[in-house]
Structure formats: structure tokens, C-alpha cells
Design an enzyme around this catalytic site. Sequence first.
Site, PDB file in Angstrom:
ATOM      1  N   SER A  27       0.818  -1.219   0.000  1.00  0.00           N
ATOM      2  CA  SER A  27       0.000   0.000   0.000  1.00  0.00           C
ATOM      3  C   SER A  27       0.849   1.264   0.000  1.00  0.00           C
ATOM      4  CB  SER A  27      -0.931   0.004   1.218  1.00  0.00           C
ATOM      5  OG  SER A  27      -0.190   0.001   2.430  1.00  0.00           O
ATOM      6  N   ALA A  30       3.269   2.688  -5.159  1.00  0.00           N
ATOM      7  CA  ALA A  30       3.147   1.755  -6.278  1.00  0.00           C
ATOM      8  C   ALA A  30       1.857   0.944  -6.177  1.00  0.00           C
ATOM      9  CB  ALA A  30       4.359   0.825  -6.323  1.00  0.00           C
ATOM     10  N   GLU A 131      18.391  17.534  -6.110  1.00  0.00           N
ATOM     11  CA  GLU A 131      18.989  16.556  -5.216  1.00  0.00           C
ATOM     12  C   GLU A 131      20.195  15.919  -5.897  1.00  0.00           C
ATOM     13  OE1 GLU A 131      16.248  13.775  -3.567  1.00  0.00           O
ATOM     14  OE2 GLU A 131      14.932  15.304  -2.741  1.00  0.00           O
ATOM     15  N   HIS A 253      21.697   5.295   1.866  1.00  0.00           N
ATOM     16  CA  HIS A 253      21.526   6.743   1.913  1.00  0.00           C
ATOM     17  C   HIS A 253      22.696   7.322   2.685  1.00  0.00           C
ATOM     18  CE1 HIS A 253      19.888  10.719   2.349  1.00  0.00           C
ATOM     19  NE2 HIS A 253      18.885  10.390   1.572  1.00  0.00           N
ATOM     20  N   ARG A 302      24.299   9.281  -5.033  1.00  0.00           N
ATOM     21  CA  ARG A 302      24.330   8.771  -3.663  1.00  0.00           C
ATOM     22  C   ARG A 302      25.449   7.761  -3.422  1.00  0.00           C
ATOM     23  NH1 ARG A 302      17.831   8.073  -2.478  1.00  0.00           N
ATOM     24  NH2 ARG A 302      17.444  10.263  -1.981  1.00  0.00           N
ATOM     25  N   HIS A 363      19.082   1.896   2.398  1.00  0.00           N
ATOM     26  CA  HIS A 363      17.968   2.778   2.034  1.00  0.00           C
ATOM     27  C   HIS A 363      17.069   2.209   0.946  1.00  0.00           C
ATOM     28  CE1 HIS A 363      15.771   6.479   1.590  1.00  0.00           C
ATOM     29  NE2 HIS A 363      16.227   6.712   0.366  1.00  0.00           N
ATOM     30  N   ARG A 398      20.303   4.112  -7.862  1.00  0.00           N
ATOM     31  CA  ARG A 398      19.099   4.927  -8.111  1.00  0.00           C
ATOM     32  C   ARG A 398      19.414   6.416  -8.038  1.00  0.00           C
ATOM     33  NH1 ARG A 398      14.851   7.157  -4.582  1.00  0.00           N
ATOM     34  NH2 ARG A 398      16.211   6.584  -2.856  1.00  0.00           N
TER      35      ARG A 398
END
Length: 863
Positions: A27, A30, A131, A253, A302, A363, A398
Site C-alpha cells: 500500500s 506503487a 537533489e 543513503h 548517492r 535505504h 538509483r
Amino acid sequence: MSTPLQTRLDAPEPGWTIEADVAVVGSGIAGLSTALRYVQRTERGRVVLVTKDRLSTGSTAYAQGGIAAAMAPEDGPVAHMVDTHLAGAGLSDPHAVNVLAAEGPDSLRWLIGLGAEFDLAEDGALALTREGGHRADRVAHAGGDATGAEIQRALVAAVLAEERIEAVEHAVALDALRDPDTGAVCGATLHVMGEGARDGVGAVLAPAVVLATGGMGQVFAATTNPPVSTGDGLALAARAGARLRDLEFIQFHPTVLWLGPEARGRQPLVSEALRGEGAYLVDAEGVRIMEGVHELADLAPRDVVARTIARTMAEQGVDHVYLETRHFGPATWERRFPTILASCREHGIDPLTQPVPVAPAAHYASGGAEVDIDGRTSVPGLWAVGEVARTGVHGANRLASNSLLEGLVYADRIAARLAGAPAPRPARVEAVGTVTALPDPAAAARVRTLMSRHAGVLRTGEGLAELTAELDALARPASPATPDVAAWETANLLTSARLVAAAALHRTESRGAHQRADHPEPVPGLRIRPVVVRLEGNTIVTTDEDWTPSLPPALTAELDSIGLPLTGSGVHPDARAEFALPYTAPSQSHVDLVRRALSEDLTAGPGIDVTTVATIPGDQVRTAHVVARADGTVSGLPLAELVFWLVADGALEAHRTVADGDAVKRGDVLMTVTARTRDLLTAERTALNFLTHMSGIATATRAWVDAVAGTGARIRDSRKTRPGLRALEKYAVRCGGGVNHRYGLSDAGLVKDNHVVAAGGVGEAVRAIRARFPDLPLEVEVDRTDQIEDAIAAGAEEILLDNFTVERLREAVALVAGRARLESSGGLTLDVAGDVARTGVDYLAVGALTHSSPALDIALDLL
């Protein structure tokens, strides 16, 4: 349909069932988006949405920084694609990235239309920030730094308002159920942690099961993930036999609030949006640690930042560094980052008066269950979206804030596919696979300790080998645990950890988020060797496989249409072994051809376009026009687009203003391409080589076609083609209005003068072919009229009249009187083409079309 290669958790038999058209497990952004998009696309479709906690609980709610999409006028999808590929370190799939960036803005608008309230600038437009890894302001945010919470609020409200979505909360998904007749997944077993009719183990039955379970951060001792992120969906997919990919790329992260050496579990995230607003990383002495490491410094991708922090800590013997934010002042903190400010103060840290202690923590999983561009896994009926899925967007690392967008974009693609082709409900279902022993729930702590020790930011082969051995031992418990939620979660944690460890041990290089201290550099060429992991029984099977990055389906279909026609699936017994080559799809053959052509420019020296690299910034994006410099007929636009696509890794927008076969005038724009300037110029010559050559053939063919217009005769080519280019050159003839003669030596029998000499006569040669190959078309080339009757009598269907004058052609046409098709060849010129055609022959064969047509002048103009 049980098989020993698939497994399932030890659990009671389902005591209740519910049915739907689609079952969505998860939930977050996605799962909620998939459910909503599906019911919006159907009139009566029902969804059961299963969630492990409450609808509002999951990783999405904790997302701070925002959602990335090219919404600013000065930005664009191509720039977003470029940044995504740079972060992905060579393993992002071009088509997946293209889809994400191109469809992203509309997906974000859908979310806003649903009621999500994002922060606005003074002019009323979206307030956008930057970012790590982004070279433009394209990150939309809400509540300053509470983006995920606002997105979750809006989606949950929409789901609760939709009567065709039934939510089942506090439910752990256990295993897939199958249709015993087809083997397709058609449901899943669940355990509901509640009371009443749906307490305990039950089943949701649906012809499509969509995993949207999020990540597996809880396999590490320190993570930004909530407690529910125990890898349930990944483990379910593995037990069902799905292919898993890129699992070694766990993103850490770089800036998680450091709470002390004994801190475990979920740690507060300190968003890199702070660095987007000007914060920077320092060591205990206040020295900036990112200067000189990367061109973007503190806004580097990152993996670069996390790796630098880890190395700084190791070199200095400390367990954290600091994020300097004191120069922000109270107004910026309270307006942009109220959530982070409150979290810091809750733990006794005041960012207004002291630097914020931070350290990397697990992360995001860039890999997962391998899916196609529409979200299908390798197991029929099983779909995946969000962090549990490997779409190909993230590659080895990512790009910040792409995960929320990925959930939106690919949820819509899954919903569209399911709504457009609903699967039938099976008559019966069954659990598949052998039951595996459950580990002791106490093993979860050991799994987390081992993973953080050996599979963290920096890894070694020795550590990973030790890790896999210890995890495998934990997977063989001496005394199986009693089935319950704790045992199931531990089994999923252990399975996920084993899969990640196996993939990390297999990849002996450093790439993206996977950093091997014993192999600190990437291996050249390894980008086409992804690591694929499967669970077979209780054994992890790991391989690296050849990988061909995907192309858009429309372009693939065009390229396939250019291929040589097949004459049959089998190989004739007379074929010599070295020529009995396996069938290759035309599109793949063209990809290989283009790559070979590109290699002629890019194999010598450093293997790059040195002039372009030296003079043009790597992130510059420009638009170029492909322009005709002369009148003619165009052919080869799909090949030209393919060249740009392969050089740019799909980070482009291409729009054609004409189609192959169109007549064009000098100055006409044939195609517009937006991509990195470096990629445009690197691809320019190869793209134009194909386009000018093929358009030259099409233009020459059109001149011949025009010369015989109104006669009924057709212009056709021959096998006089350049090596490796036959399919393209014959396609160009078709673009010019001509038709193709033989493609090769196997699609027709053609008796020529040397065959006549060797066989002892025309009739003898024709009869020999007819006896040996009775079903093939049969043609005979003659250079005298007296040979015609003998050829027809022997069964020739087509007579090729070689070097006949116009008068002799008329005689031949009268003699044949329609009993065979006639072709005129040899000695033909445009001046006499009309006269030849009017004799009544069926074809004029012009070998010069493919052999020596001049190129059409076409250029690439940067705007």
C-alpha cells in the site's frame, strides 16, 4: 503442479477466501496507484489491496525529499534521462529510463489531480529543488520535507473513496497460488493479524497478482526503512520461481541521523534535499569531504557520497561525519525542512547551532524481481511494481527521487495492460512447491548483524564468502520453528539476505552502489553482463547473462519489417554446416550491424569521440534537425533513429516529420532529435551513412519507377548488394516504389548461362531443379530467343531476357504469350526505360539500384 524447484512457507491451509480481478500486495505509492489506475480504466473491475500494516504505513510515507519529474520549462525529459543513466553506472535499461522520464510529468499531474498538494513557488508553479545526481531543479516536494506523507494521504483517501477496491489490512502475504492447468499465478495465501471472519491464514484469488511490497531494508542493522520492509515480496517471487536481477545494488543513503553506535532498526532520514539547498558534508575538524571527489561535490550521486563518507570514517577511525547547515538560519529550516528539524531536536540535536551527525544506512534496493516494460515477471500471472521490481530504471544506483516516480509510471502501465487484456479466472487453484523449514525468529538479529558487517557500503570477496556461508547455515535450522508471523518474516529476511549476498559475491567489480574493496574499479564491458539470481529449492543459483538493452516496441517492429523474409524454419539437409546459422530477429541483426558500424569510429585509441568530449560539456542537451540537402525519396529513418538510440542509451526524444518512402525537397526536416550534444555528434556520421545511402537507392528507384509509369511494368533489383546490407538496400528499393527479386540463393531456382553449360542445356538444368526442388519458383536467364521455348517446356515460370534489344523484347513477349513472366535486364538506361516497359515485359531489373546509386545529400544541423 508441484515441482521440487519451487518452495513455499510452512503455513496452515487457507481457512477463507476472497476473490477479485486483481490482487495488489502493498500500500505504498506503487500499490495504491496500481489499484486506482486499474479501477479507473475498467467499468466493473475489482481489486483486493493487501497491506501488512495499515494503508497509511509504508516506506512512501517516510519519503522526504520529493518526486523527480521534468516539469520546469527549462528542463526536459531528455535531461532527466541523462542524469538517470549517469547515476545508473551503465546498467540502466534505455527503454525503461525513456519511459520513466517521458511519462513522468503526466503521472505527476495525475497525482496532483487526485488531490496531492505540492509546495508552490510565488508564481503559482510547482516549487522545484535539486537533489544528488540531478543537474536541474526537477524535484517536487510537499510540506517542505514531508512529500511522502502527503502523497500517501492523497492516495489513501482516493482508495478509500473507491468502492471497487477492498483493503485487507494487517495481512502478511505468504506464497503464490497457481492454476494447476496452466501454471499461472492466480492468487496468494495471506495471514491476517486480526480477529473475526478473516483472522489467520486465508487466500485472495485473482488471475493477476501484483507485488508492490517495497524493499528489504530491515535485513540490515541500520536502515531508513520502516519495520514492515522485510523483503516479503522479493522472497515470495523467489519461491515462485521468478528471475531476480541486480540485487547486489543496495543503495545506502549517505545522510541518516547518527544516533549512537548501538542504534538499530529504522534511523531518521536526513534528506539530501538539504544539500540541494546548500548544506555540505564535513568531518569532525570541519573539513569539507566532497570537494574534489566529484564535479557535483555534495550533490554527487548517492553511491559516490556514501562511499566517500564510509572511506572518511574508516580513515579517521570514526563512525559518523557531519552535515553543516547552520548557515541556513531558522526561516529556511522551518519553511523547507520542518520534519527533519523536529526529528533532530527530538534526538537532542539542534541544526541551528550545531552540525548534524550523519552516517550511511541501507535505504533502497535498485534490483528486484525482473519485469518487462509493463511490469510482468518471468512467472505468468505475477506482476511487480515499485521497489520490489527491477524495471531497469535504476541500474547500479538509483537517482534521487526517481523511486516515487517509478511507482507512479509503472503502476499505470501495469493497470493499462491488465485492463486491456483481462485473464480468465481458473477453475481451481493450488499451492506449489515443497514446504521449507522455518528458521528460528531469533536468527533475524544475526542476519542483520552479518549483512551490515559484510554487505554494507564497502564489501570484500572474503567477507561476502563468509556471509553466504553463515546465511546458508541459518537457512538449514536443526529444529524448524512453529509457523507464525515472526517465523515467516525471519524466513523472508533470510531469503532476501541470501539472494543479495549471492549476487554481491558474484559481481567481482565495483559499480554504482556495489563497491568491492578488493575490486575497486569497474570491469570494462561488464555492463552487458547483469547478475541474475534464482531460488531453486533451498539453493541460490547465480549467473551472469548476456544482456541486450531493450528498444521501444514500435521501433523494434519497424526494424523487424526490414528483415529478409524467411523461407522456412528448418535447414535443408544439403546446407553446409558452416552456413546453417541460427535464426536472429531482424531487429537484433540491425542492432548488431549498427554496433559494428559504430565500432569503426569508436574502437581506436581511447574509444571515444575525442573532439566532442574535449569541446562539449557532458551534461549539455541540444536539439538537432536531420535535413535533406537535395530533392529525393527518403529511406532508412528507423536505422538512423536506432543509431541515435544506441549511442544515447535511449536518452533522447526523436520525432519524424516524414516517413520512409516520402518524397522530400531540399531543406525539408526529416527528423528532430533531442539528446546530449555529445551523443548527437558521436552518432551523426553513422546515422547519416545509413540514411544517405538508403535514401540514394530509394531516390534512384523512384526515378526508374516514374520512367515506366503507366506501362504496367515494375522496377526490381538484384543481388548486387554490399556485404551485410542486403536487407537494408532491398528495403530502400521498396521505399522507392520498386519490388525485390531474389533475396538469396535459396528462395528460387535461377538457371544462368554457366548452369546451362554445366548441365548440358537449358532444358536439362530446368528439369534437374524441378525434380530436386519441386516447390521452389523457377526462373531461367536466356540471351537468345531460341532458348525460350525449351525453358517454358521444362517448367520455367519466369524468363529473364538478358541484353535483349527493344525489338527482340517485343518478339519474346509475342512468343511467350503470357505463359511465363518476363524480365528485361542488362544494358538498361533511364532513357530507354519507357520503351522497354512498353514492349509488355513484366519487370525491368536494374542491378545498379543497389550496386551504385549515388547517396542523397542529408545533414545534421544543431539548433
